[in-house]
Design a protein around this motif. Structure first.
Motif, PDB file in Angstrom:
ATOM      1  N   SER A   4       0.838  -1.199   0.000  1.00  0.00           N
ATOM      2  CA  SER A   4       0.000   0.000   0.000  1.00  0.00           C
ATOM      3  C   SER A   4       0.876   1.253   0.000  1.00  0.00           C
ATOM      4  O   SER A   4       2.097   1.185   0.161  1.00  0.00           O
ATOM      5  CB  SER A   4      -0.903   0.009   1.232  1.00  0.00           C
ATOM      6  OG  SER A   4      -0.139   0.322   2.383  1.00  0.00           O
ATOM      7  N   LYS A   5       0.227   2.404  -0.126  1.00  0.00           N
ATOM      8  CA  LYS A   5       0.935   3.684  -0.058  1.00  0.00           C
ATOM      9  C   LYS A   5       1.667   3.810   1.282  1.00  0.00           C
ATOM     10  O   LYS A   5       2.791   4.310   1.340  1.00  0.00           O
ATOM     11  CB  LYS A   5      -0.035   4.841  -0.253  1.00  0.00           C
ATOM     12  CG  LYS A   5       0.651   6.196  -0.219  1.00  0.00           C
ATOM     13  CD  LYS A   5      -0.306   7.318  -0.480  1.00  0.00           C
ATOM     14  CE  LYS A   5       0.310   8.695  -0.472  1.00  0.00           C
ATOM     15  NZ  LYS A   5       1.538   8.920   0.230  1.00  0.00           N
ATOM     16  N   LYS A   6       1.047   3.329   2.350  1.00  0.00           N
ATOM     17  CA  LYS A   6       1.662   3.387   3.679  1.00  0.00           C
ATOM     18  C   LYS A   6       2.987   2.605   3.676  1.00  0.00           C
ATOM     19  O   LYS A   6       3.996   3.072   4.196  1.00  0.00           O
ATOM     20  CB  LYS A   6       0.700   2.787   4.709  1.00  0.00           C
ATOM     21  CG  LYS A   6       0.966   3.182   6.131  1.00  0.00           C
ATOM     22  CD  LYS A   6       0.018   2.513   7.101  1.00  0.00           C
ATOM     23  CE  LYS A   6      -1.409   2.965   6.931  1.00  0.00           C
ATOM     24  NZ  LYS A   6      -2.306   2.408   7.957  1.00  0.00           N
ATOM     25  N   ASP A   9       5.567   4.425   1.432  1.00  0.00           N
ATOM     26  CA  ASP A   9       6.093   5.603   2.131  1.00  0.00           C
ATOM     27  C   ASP A   9       7.106   5.207   3.195  1.00  0.00           C
ATOM     28  O   ASP A   9       8.122   5.885   3.378  1.00  0.00           O
ATOM     29  CB  ASP A   9       4.955   6.418   2.748  1.00  0.00           C
ATOM     30  CG  ASP A   9       4.112   7.141   1.703  1.00  0.00           C
ATOM     31  OD1 ASP A   9       4.533   7.222   0.528  1.00  0.00           O
ATOM     32  OD2 ASP A   9       3.014   7.619   2.071  1.00  0.00           O
TER      33      ASP A   9
END
Length: 150
Positions: A4-6, A9
């Motif tokens: 995911s983006k999490k 990041d």
């Protein structure tokens, strides 16, 4: 399952962005978001390589992450939530599938992915070249925290 983006990041924040080749803490030529090789050729990064652009680096990261996502899917035998998956992909991206595969961390995940002692297993992986690195301590804590985020 995809990172995911999490998770992306988290990986980007610890790897940092370096358009030009540099030596990592244990002397391995690295570029971009911690790449030690290029895809699809698997040619190793050399200190004499030309810089890459951030769009190239983002594409390389997506491509390379697929390998680590597949490693996690292959090694983990229990269902994971997205945060658990992302944390294990970050761990594997940093340390490799061989280390995940032989770890007590993986053994515990495959018995009970919600075992609270899994946090301690992340924290054992804080060394590079036999030395404790504060960046690895912070990364393992961030991965463990993400892993246990509901």
């Amino acid at each position: 399952m995809k990172t995911s983006k999490k998770g992306l990041d988290l990986i980007k924040s610890f790897e940092g962005w370096f358009p030009k080749p540099y030596l990592d803490p244990i002397g391995i030529p690295t570029i971009g978001y911690g790449f030690t090789y290029y895809l699809p050729s698997r040619v190793k990064v050399k200190m004499t390589d030309k810089p890459i652009t951030m769009p190239q680096g983002n594409e390389m990261l997506k491509e390379i992450l697929t390998n680590y996502e597949n490693d996690v899917k292959r090694l983990v035998k229990k269902p994971l939530n997205a945060n658990q998956f992302d944390a294990l992909v970050s761990f594997t991206y940093n340390l490799g599938a061989t280390n995940l595969g032989k770890s007590t961390l993986l053994k515990k995940v495959n018995v009970n992915p919600n075992d609270p002692t899994i946090k301690d297993e992340f924290m054992k992986w804080d060394k590079a070249g036999g030395k404790v690195f504060s960046g690895l301590v912070r990364r393992r804590k961030a991965e463990a925290d993400l892993y246990f985020t509901k």
